[in-house]
Design an enzyme around this catalytic site. Structure first.
Site, PDB file in Angstrom:
ATOM      1  N   ASP A 465      -3.317  65.825  38.212  1.00 49.57           N
ATOM      2  CA  ASP A 465      -3.546  66.967  39.082  1.00 49.57           C
ATOM      3  C   ASP A 465      -4.290  68.086  38.351  1.00 49.57           C
ATOM      4  O   ASP A 465      -4.373  68.102  37.111  1.00 49.57           O
ATOM      5  CB  ASP A 465      -2.218  67.489  39.630  1.00 49.57           C
ATOM      6  CG  ASP A 465      -2.317  67.906  41.096  1.00 49.57           C
ATOM      7  OD1 ASP A 465      -3.425  68.289  41.515  1.00 49.57           O
ATOM      8  OD2 ASP A 465      -1.299  67.855  41.800  1.00 49.57           O
ATOM      9  N   ASP A 531      -4.574  67.746  50.133  1.00 50.80           N
ATOM     10  CA  ASP A 531      -3.134  67.977  50.231  1.00 50.80           C
ATOM     11  C   ASP A 531      -2.683  67.996  51.680  1.00 50.80           C
ATOM     12  O   ASP A 531      -1.481  67.933  51.956  1.00 50.80           O
ATOM     13  CB  ASP A 531      -2.762  69.309  49.569  1.00 50.80           C
ATOM     14  CG  ASP A 531      -2.560  69.170  48.066  1.00 50.80           C
ATOM     15  OD1 ASP A 531      -2.486  68.030  47.570  1.00 50.80           O
ATOM     16  OD2 ASP A 531      -2.470  70.206  47.386  1.00 50.80           O
TER      17      ASP A 531
END
Length: 733
Positions: A465, A531
């Site tokens: 990430d 997301d």
């Protein structure tokens, strides 16, 4: 990615006069013209023109040239690295100097190498031109490759031969686009709504898109030009992508001399790249594609990526990610139960997300301390990893190696490792800052901690990430901007882990879709598309992503019943049929799902596994729906024997029933049997929308129609309720 093709024939010579190189592969023709006094220029990039003689190429170039009043006495040129010395007076290819000297480049070719790829009957596939600028004492090497899919790749290498330093401010490569393309094509967006594709008028001047903080939620992964009315299946389009994970810059330029071009490369800040004697700067690859319609242009990139030696060939494992199930609440027993249920519904990979390390019980501390937390995991990660493997699944783990919380052991011990100007810290995002991986000590610390975790338990997959932008990214070690060096260090860190663990797979996630580029995908095998996994939002997010990536490289998960990011409550058919086409996964607390929901989810996963060979190898196509209330796309097998389409009703419409939509990509000479596609035991949304079976028409029993009829006249989708979806399966009759 390979930097050059397999060679069967090559010739290299000094350039003493004009030379034309005709490159033809994959339906693409690229005509490269080289003069002894200028850098090579591309005369044509696009549709294959067939064989052309040297005399024809020379006559064609002569017919294109012209001198008008108010300009130089010779026709201007648009070379691959545009120069004022050639009459190009807008954005130059090279900007740099020796403390203000040698600013205007005047490169003259010294040698040209032409390479033929295997199986092409000596047709050039790769050209390398070397040139020298006497005033600035610089060497320039330009590579241009035409791949088997008709994709163009080009990059440049600048080498300092002078006795003192040369500062590089910008090095861009340029490709022309045809004058019929009077619109600019690019993308915009934000976190949770990335890659919204749009067009606008291509007026005279520069249309620039930049990434300045090394993330691109609001940026454009592609930039190009197109004809008015261009859609997925019609209209000429050309676009480029900069294969780089740091700052980028692309421009569409149209000038009064009649040229129009797309330029692209890395965005460099002053002082980032200073070449000492003998040093070189290599640009990122500029990836360039074209097509009749967006799908054809994107297909060239998809085919290129799928042909790479490193492209994954094993079936893409259905992935269960535990984030929305447990968030930071890492307790072994619920996670063991989740792993069991995930395996029961057909998951093939189980990923433990953020919260397993250091003091990381929320997002305010612990980031950067890559040591298994003894509080959350008193017996280490092995009990969970072993259970996951015992269920026949791979075990994945979340990392964010470039970032750090100020409230962490590493930040307290080494504040000088944080990217920061001398006088102040950059603004925090998610209570975190960025580690200076260009600092060898910081790099070694992160590398060693990550390797210790990977060596301590069997980990098959990393979710890598990158959850914040990089504003004011200055290395305390040098005092200079560090975007370029940080990107190279990130690549080096990934390469190190993959060398130590060759079977490891990496996903590129950056708050979802903030780092999706072909530079990171030389190391990662997939990206996390966004997301936002609300399936309605994902229709356009994934359509924009498809302009660069094939579906097997894009993570798309079955969302929770109520979306974490939009609050919408949507049925399983819509959620699962959206995830079905990509690298499918689950982002849902299955311990809260009913037995019926788990059974239906298992059926959808089973259908995905059955269709996976088609979905992850076939041609991606989109329907040009004339009604904005619909989204529809599909995949057609390479032999055009089979296809799967999805129709999504986004909202109500002024037109009812729906208008007919053409099905692209089929063989017009073949007949196809069409029928609704559903997993075993899962009810159709048609039962809700149409209620009475006699209203379903042919959709349930099927119909056989010619490909020409389906491609030209199309068919009506059933009158679904809004926020519903249905699938259609076609097989050659």
């Amino acid at each position: 990615m390979s930097t050059r093709p397999s060679e069967t024939a090559a010739n290299s010579a000094r350039l003493n006069g004009p030379r034309a190189v005709l490159m033809r592969r994959g339906g693409t023709c690229l005509v490269l013209h080289c003069e002894a006094d200028s850098l090579p220029e591309v005369l044509h990039w696009g549709r294959d023109l067939g064989p052309l003689s040297d005399a024809q190429l020379a006559a064609w170039r002569s017919a294109r040239a012209g001198v008008v009043s108010g300009n130089a006495d010779v026709p201007p040129r648009l070379s691959l690295v545009p120069q004022q010395a050639e009459g190009w007076t807008t954005t130059p290819g090279l900007v740099g100097s020796r403390a203000g000297l040698g600013q205007f480049s005047d490169f003259h070719p010294t040698a040209i190498e032409v390479v033929a790829a295997e199986g092409t009957d000596q047709a050039p596939s790769h050209v390398r031109v070397e040139a020298h600028d006497a005033e600035a004492d610089l060497d320039l090497a330009i590579e241009i490759e035409l791949t088997a899919s008709g994709l163009v790749r080009t990059r440049a290498t600048l080498t300092n031969r002078g006795a003192d330093g040369y500062g590089v401010d910008s090095l861009l490569l340029a490709l022309p686009t045809p004058p019929s393309e009077t619109l600019v094509l690019d993308q915009s967006g934000h976190h949770l709504r990335e890659r919204e594709t749009s067009t606008h008028e291509f007026t005279l001047g520069s249309h620039e898109r930049t990434t300045r903080t090394a993330r691109a939620h609001a940026g454009s992964s592609i930039h190009g030009t197109c004809e008015p009315g261009t859609n997925w299946n019609r209209g000429l389009v050309h676009y480029v992508h900069v294969a780089w994970s740091g700052n980028t810059r692309t421009l569409a330029e149209r000038v009064v001399t009649g040229f129009q071009a797309i330029l692209g490369g890395e965005l460099l800040l002053p002082g980032e790249v200073v070449l000492n004697t003998g040093d070189s700067y290599v640009t990122p690859w500029l990836i360039a594609t074209w097509g009749e319609g967006l799908d054809e242009a994107a297909g060239r990139i998809h085919d290129y990526l799928r042909a790479r030696p490193g492209h994954p060939t094993s079936p893409r494992p259905v992935t269960f990610n535990a984030w929305e199930a447990v968030y930071f609440d890492h307790t072994l027993e619920p996670l063991l139960a989740l792993a069991e249920v995930a395996a029961e519904v057909g998951a093939e990979r189980f990923v433990l997300d953020d919260g397993w390390f250091g003091s990381r019980r929320d997002d305010r501390s612990g980031l950067g301390d890559w040591v298994v937390s003894v509080d959350a995991w008193p017996n280490g990660l092995a009990p969970l990893a072993d259970a996951v493997h015992a269920h026949g699944m791979e075990f994945g783990l979340w990392f964010e190696p470039e970032m750090v919380n100020p409230d962490s052991d590493v930040a307290r011990a080494h504040p000088e490792w944080i990217l920061s100007p001398r006088t102040h810290r950059p603004q925090e995002e998610r209570q975190q800052q960025v580690l200076d991986l260009s600092n060898p000590d910081a790099f070694a610390h992160v590398r060693d901690q990550l390797l210790a975790v990977l060596d301590g338990v069997r980990i098959d997959y990393i979710k890598w990430d990158f959850n914040r932008d990089l504003p004011e990214a200055v290395s305390p070690l040098t005092g200079r901007p560090a975007y370029h060096a940080q990107t190279l260090a990130t690549y080096r860190l990934m390469d190190t882990l993959l060398a130590a663990h060759p079977e490891l797979e990496i996903e590129s996630c950056a708050g979802g879709g903030g780092r999706i580029d072909l530079g990171i995908l030389e190391r990662a095998v997939r990206v996390w598309g966004s997301d936002c996994i609300d399936p309605l939002e994902r229709q356009d997010i994934e359509a924009g992503t498809a302009l660069l990536l094939p579906p097997e490289m894009v993570g798309s998960h079955v969302a929770s019943t109520t979306s974490h990011t939009t609050g919408r409550t949507l049925n399983l058919t819509l959620r699962a049929s959206t995830a079905l086409f990509s690298h499918m996964g689950i982002e849902w607390n299955l311990l809260e799902a009913s037995e019926q929901e788990r059974g239906d989810l298992a059926a959808w996963i089973g259908l995905h596994k059955r269709l996976r060979p088609l979905l992850h190898t076939g041609r991606v196509v989109h329907l040009d729906a004339p009604d904005a209330s619909w989204r529809a796309h599909g995949v057609v097998s390479a032999d055009r024997d089979e296809a799967v389409f999805t129709f999504v009703r986004m909202s109500t419409s002024a037109v009812r029933p729906s208008v007919a939509m053409r099905l692209p990509g089929l063989d017009p000479s073949a007949d196809y049997h069409l029928v609704e596609l559903l997993p075993d035991g899962v009810p159709s949304d048609l039962a809700l929308s149409l209620r009475s079976p006699e209203n379903w028409g042919w959709w349930r029993e099927g119909v056989t129609l010619p490909g020409a009829v389906l491609g030209e006249l199309g068919l009506r989708a059933p009158d679904l309720y809004p926020e519903r979806a249905t699938l259609l399966h076609l097989r050659r009759a």
